[in-house]
Every structure is written in structure tokens, then in C-alpha cells.
Write a protein that holds these residues in place. Structure first.
Motif, short mmCIF file in Angstrom:
data_model
loop_
_atom_site.label_atom_id
_atom_site.label_comp_id
_atom_site.label_asym_id
_atom_site.label_seq_id
_atom_site.Cartn_x
_atom_site.Cartn_y
_atom_site.Cartn_z
N CYS A 183 4.98 -3.40 14.83
CA CYS A 183 4.68 -2.96 13.46
C CYS A 183 4.95 -4.09 12.46
N ALA A 184 5.87 -5.01 12.80
CA ALA A 184 6.13 -6.14 11.90
C ALA A 184 4.86 -6.97 11.74
N GLU A 185 4.15 -7.20 12.84
CA GLU A 185 2.90 -7.98 12.75
C GLU A 185 1.83 -7.17 12.01
N VAL A 186 1.85 -5.84 12.20
CA VAL A 186 0.88 -5.01 11.48
C VAL A 186 1.15 -5.09 9.98
N GLY A 200 -1.95 2.60 3.27
CA GLY A 200 -1.98 3.51 4.42
C GLY A 200 -0.73 3.39 5.27
N LEU A 201 -0.21 2.17 5.39
CA LEU A 201 1.02 1.97 6.17
C LEU A 201 2.21 2.58 5.43
N GLU A 202 2.14 2.55 4.09
CA GLU A 202 3.23 3.14 3.29
C GLU A 202 3.22 4.67 3.43
N GLN A 203 1.99 5.22 3.56
CA GLN A 203 1.86 6.68 3.52
C GLN A 203 1.89 7.36 4.87
N THR A 204 1.29 6.72 5.89
CA THR A 204 1.11 7.39 7.19
C THR A 204 1.81 6.60 8.29
N PRO A 205 2.64 7.26 9.12
CA PRO A 205 3.30 6.52 10.20
C PRO A 205 2.29 5.85 11.13
N ALA A 206 2.66 4.67 11.60
CA ALA A 206 1.76 3.89 12.46
C ALA A 206 1.28 4.70 13.67
N GLU A 207 2.18 5.51 14.24
CA GLU A 207 1.85 6.28 15.46
C GLU A 207 0.64 7.18 15.23
N GLU A 208 0.45 7.60 13.97
CA GLU A 208 -0.63 8.56 13.69
C GLU A 208 -1.97 7.89 13.40
N ALA A 289 10.58 -2.39 1.28
CA ALA A 289 10.56 -0.93 1.46
C ALA A 289 9.75 -0.56 2.70
N LEU A 290 8.63 -1.26 2.90
CA LEU A 290 7.80 -0.93 4.06
C LEU A 290 8.50 -1.35 5.36
N LEU A 291 9.12 -2.52 5.34
CA LEU A 291 9.85 -2.97 6.55
C LEU A 291 10.96 -1.97 6.89
N LYS A 292 11.66 -1.50 5.86
CA LYS A 292 12.75 -0.54 6.10
C LYS A 292 12.21 0.77 6.66
N LYS A 293 11.06 1.18 6.17
CA LYS A 293 10.42 2.42 6.67
C LYS A 293 10.19 2.33 8.18
N TYR A 294 9.90 1.12 8.65
CA TYR A 294 9.67 0.92 10.09
C TYR A 294 10.93 0.39 10.79
N SER A 295 12.08 0.58 10.14
CA SER A 295 13.40 0.16 10.68
C SER A 295 13.42 -1.31 11.08
N LEU A 296 12.76 -2.12 10.26
CA LEU A 296 12.74 -3.57 10.53
C LEU A 296 13.65 -4.29 9.54
N PRO A 297 14.26 -5.41 9.95
CA PRO A 297 15.21 -6.07 9.07
C PRO A 297 14.55 -6.87 7.94
N CYS A 298 15.27 -6.95 6.82
CA CYS A 298 14.79 -7.74 5.67
C CYS A 298 15.71 -8.93 5.45
N GLU A 299 16.75 -9.04 6.26
CA GLU A 299 17.73 -10.10 6.06
C GLU A 299 18.11 -10.72 7.40
N THR A 300 18.85 -11.83 7.32
CA THR A 300 19.39 -12.43 8.54
C THR A 300 20.82 -12.90 8.27
N ALA A 301 21.61 -12.96 9.33
CA ALA A 301 23.01 -13.41 9.17
C ALA A 301 23.11 -14.94 9.24
N PHE A 302 22.01 -15.61 9.63
CA PHE A 302 22.09 -17.08 9.77
C PHE A 302 22.07 -17.75 8.38
N SER A 303 22.71 -18.92 8.31
CA SER A 303 22.77 -19.61 7.02
C SER A 303 21.47 -20.41 6.80
N ALA A 304 21.28 -20.83 5.55
CA ALA A 304 20.09 -21.62 5.23
C ALA A 304 20.10 -22.92 6.04
#
Ligand code: NAD
Ligand code: GLY
Length: 353
Positions: A183-186, A200-208, A289-304
Motif C-alpha cells: 500500500c505504501a507504493e500504491v 479514493g484511497l482516503e475514502q475506501t480501504p485498499a482491500e475493497e 494521514a493516509l500513511l497512518k490510515k494504512y498503518s505505515l510509518p511517517c518517521e524514522t529513528a535514524f539520524s540525518a
């Protein structure tokens, strides 16, 4: 079933539907009339789930089948597995007139594609993707590769398949995490194309909406590949989130999956663009918001610094510059060539929420 034609150095069909595995023999035979042997390259999990179905279908139309099965996981996409696959083909006397079947996710597809591209200087192959990621991205467009110790996909080439058969019913066995990686690539295609698809991705789950969703992404990818098969311009838009994403994968020693790394990479680039006044605050907010909807991360613990050092080994860096993909709006991303050292600032600005 939906059929999309990809017109690159080779013109081929991508067929998207259900129950295509059972009929794969006829489909492969239609593009490979004289081949006697079909060598399937797949990982252990996919072999257990779908190997027999594919082998039986191929045998029904007269192919002799052999399966090269390797342990699953990104760390297996390496030169050792590649060499083992080459030797396997030679030991089974697979010839140039035969065919390779890449069955599985992006790891199997990239490995099998590179094996096909180089075995006897190139033999035909068919992609049968079984993850969402492979369906919407890696099975189409002919990028094949294995990883080197210093980075992702550093050893590979462009080599288009003869046919892509995407059986969406295989997604039913995907672990939820792997489904989400795709879903991240989608979502990437959503950010690139915007409009109704993003909404459409915001409104309807990918599975559907899976079949339509895959077809939309493949069609977008097909357009970019037709314009720029060898990744010198437009196609690089598909790298949205990938410069930082690949760095996250490398920093985590490939323990963080490609999909999750790309998700965080997209969010980081969008935040950085907003901080530099390139896009409105709405852009990183809607992406996050969309990444969170699909339980995908928006951050990383690695430093710049860690990410920058890892990114410097990326093949996208040439002659002291790197081409990054910058989201200006949902549906409008641009390519920007920056000096390699400027990448550090891009990353560090995107890390702070
Ligand atoms: P993957 O191939 O490792 O598959 C993820 C996991 O899912 C594996 O454990 C696999 O065994 C399992 N699996 C696959 N299909 C299954 C099914 N139907 N049911 C149950 N389990 C199944 O990983 P991926 O996410 O598909 O692909 C990631 C790879 O793709 C990376 O190496 C990345 O670099 C590459 N990639 C390549 C391109 C390209 O254009 N060539 C584009 C994007 C990503
Ligand atoms: N996955 C990026 C590309 O195929 O170009």
C-alpha cells in the motif's frame, strides 16, 4: 480481467484478475510456443502456497518444470542466491529457448529477472507477482537487480518480461504487514497522480478496490516506462520517497521493509518541502494521514547523518549530484537535481515533525 499493454523495448501484456495461476500454463504457452522447460524462481513461502498450482498448470500444456526455491527475505536478494540460481539453470540444462517464471514478491521478481537477463546472455521470463508491491511496481518495467553489501539494487540491469500475470486472489494469503508494504507504493502513485485516485484511497480501504487499484497503478507506471524506459527522466518520479527510503533500509540492515521505508521517505520529503516553502502544509498532512490510515510509518529513528551517509552509496547519486522527487502538491511532484551535500539538509528538515 484487465489487460494493459506496456510498450517499451519489448511490448508485453500485464493481465490483472483472479484465478490466473490455474491458467498460467496456457498464457505462458501463448508467448512461448516452442519452449520445453519452464524454470520457476521463487521463495520458500510462495513455493509452499502456490508452487504446485503453477507447476501443474505449466505441465498441463507440456512444459517440463523445475523450481529453484530460496529462503524468503530481502537479505536473500544477493549475489550468492543469484549464483545459485544460475547454476541451477545450467544443471537442469535450461536453454535460451526455454522460459523463466518469476513467482512471488519483489525479491523473487528482481532476482529472477536479473537471472533471466544474464543467464546465457538473456532468456525470456514471465513475472507472476504475488504481493501488492510486486503487482503495482516491481513486476512491470524491467528493473532487475540484487543487492550488494554497500547498498540496494546496485547490481542489475533493465530487462523487460514477456508477460506479467497478476492474480489478485494471491493477496488473500499475504500477512497484513506485507499487504501494507504494498500500500505504501500504491500511496506513492496516489501522491504522484492525485485526483480521484488519492481521494479514493482516503475514502475506501485498499482491500475493497484491489483489482482497480492495481490496474490504475500499472497503467500509470506503464505510461512512465513507455516515455523513459531507462530511467533518465520522467521515470525517476517513481522514486518518490525512495532516496531516503533506501537509506532507511540500509541503516536498518534490511530489517525495515521496503514499503515501510518508502512510506517514511515520502513523509520526510513532504515535510522537508513544506519547511522550505515548496508546498502547502496540507501536502505533508494529507500524506501522513493516509500513511497512518494504512498503518505505515511517517518517521524514522535514524539520524540525518546516518541516513545521509547511507544515501551517499545509492546508485541515484552521480557526479556529486542527486535527483530527488519533490511533492509540490498532491498530484504534482517534480524532479530536482541537487548537490549531494544538500541532501543532508533535505533529510534533516524532514525529520523534525
Ligand atoms: P518480498 O518479495 O520479500 O515479499 C514479502 C514477503 O511476502 C516474503 O516473505 C514472501 O515470501 C511473502 N509472500 C509473497 N507473496 C505472498 C503471498 N501471496 N502470500 C503470503 N506470503 C507471500 O517483498 P516485496 O515487498 O514484494 O518486494 C520488495 C522488493 O521489491 C525489494 O527488494 C525492492 O527493492 C523491490 N522492488 C523492485 C522494484 C522494481 O522496479 N524492480 C520496485 C519496487 C520494489
Ligand atoms: N520502482 C521504480 C521504477 O520502476 O522505476
Amino acid at each position: 480481467m484487465t489487460e494493459i499493454t506496456i510498450s517499451a523495448s519489448r511490448t508485453y501484456s500485464v493481465r490483472i484478475g483472479t484465478n490466473l495461476l490455474e491458467q498460467c500454463g496456457e498464457a505462458v504457452r501463448s508467448i512461448s510456443e516452442k519452449a520445453q522447460k519452464a524454470a520457476i524462481i521463487t521463495d520458500d513461502i510462495v513455493h509452499e502456497l502456490y508452487g504446485r498450482r503453477v507447476e501443474e498448470s505449466l505441465r498441463r500444456v507440456g512444459f517440463q518444470t523445475f523450481s529453484f526455491v530460496f529462503p524468503h527475505g530481502e537479505e536473500q536478494k544477493n549475489l550468492d542466491t543469484y549464483a545459485a540460481a544460475q547454476n541451477f539453470l545450467a544443471e537442469h540444462r535450461v536453454s535460451r529457448g526455454d522460459i523463466i517464471i518469476a513467482l512471488g514478491g519483489g525479491v523473487s521478481g528482481d532476482l529472477a529477472g536479473f537471472t533471466a537477463a544474464t543467464y546465457m546472455r538473456g532468456i525470456p521470463y514471465v513475472q507472476i507477482p504475488t504481493t501488492v508491491l510486486a503487482a503495482v511496481d516491481s513486476s512491470v518495467g524491467g528493473k532487475t537487480a540484487v543487492n550488494l553489501n554497500r547498498g540496494k539494487n546496485l547490481c542489475g540491469c533493465f530487462y523487460q518480461p514477456e508477460l506479467v500475470l497478476c492474480d489478485c486472489s494471491t493477496f488473500s494469503t499475504l500477512p497484513p504487514e506485507v499487504f501494507r508494504d504494498g500500500c505504501a507504493e500504491v500511496i506513492k502513485y496516489g501522491v504522484l497522480g492525485g485526483g480521484e485516485f488519492f481521494a479514493g484511497l482516503e475514502q475506501t480501504p485498499a482491500e475493497e478496490q484491489i483489482e482497480g487499484m492495481v490496474a490504475h497503478c500499472v497503467s500509470m507506471k506503464g505510461d512512465l516506462v513507455c516515455k523513459d524506459e531507462f530511467d533518465r527522466g520522467y521515470r525517476q518520479l517513481l522514486n518518490l520517497g525512495h532516496t531516503v527510503g533506501h537509506a532507511i533500509e540500509v541503516c536498518s540492515d534490511f530489517q525495515i521493509s521496503h514499503g515501510k521505508a518508502v512510506a517514511a521517505g515520502m513523509a520526510i520529503m513532504a515535510r522537508s518541502a513544506r519547511k522550505q516553502g515548496i508546498c502547502d502544509p496540507e501536502v505533508p498532512e494529507r500524506i501522513a494521514a493516509l500513511l497512518k490510515k494504512y498503518s505505515l510509518p511517517c518517521e524514522t529513528a535514524f539520524s540525518a547523518e546516518e541516513l545521509y551517509q547511507a544515501a551517499c552509496a545509492d546508485k541515484k547519486i552521480t557526479g556529486g549530484t542527486v535527483c530527488i522527487v519533490v511533492p509540490e502538491a498532491i498530484g504534482k511532484c517534480v524532479l530536482k537535481t541537487i548537490k549531494t551535500e544538500e541532501l543532508f539538509d533535505w533529510i534533516s528538515m524532514g525529520l523534525c515533525v
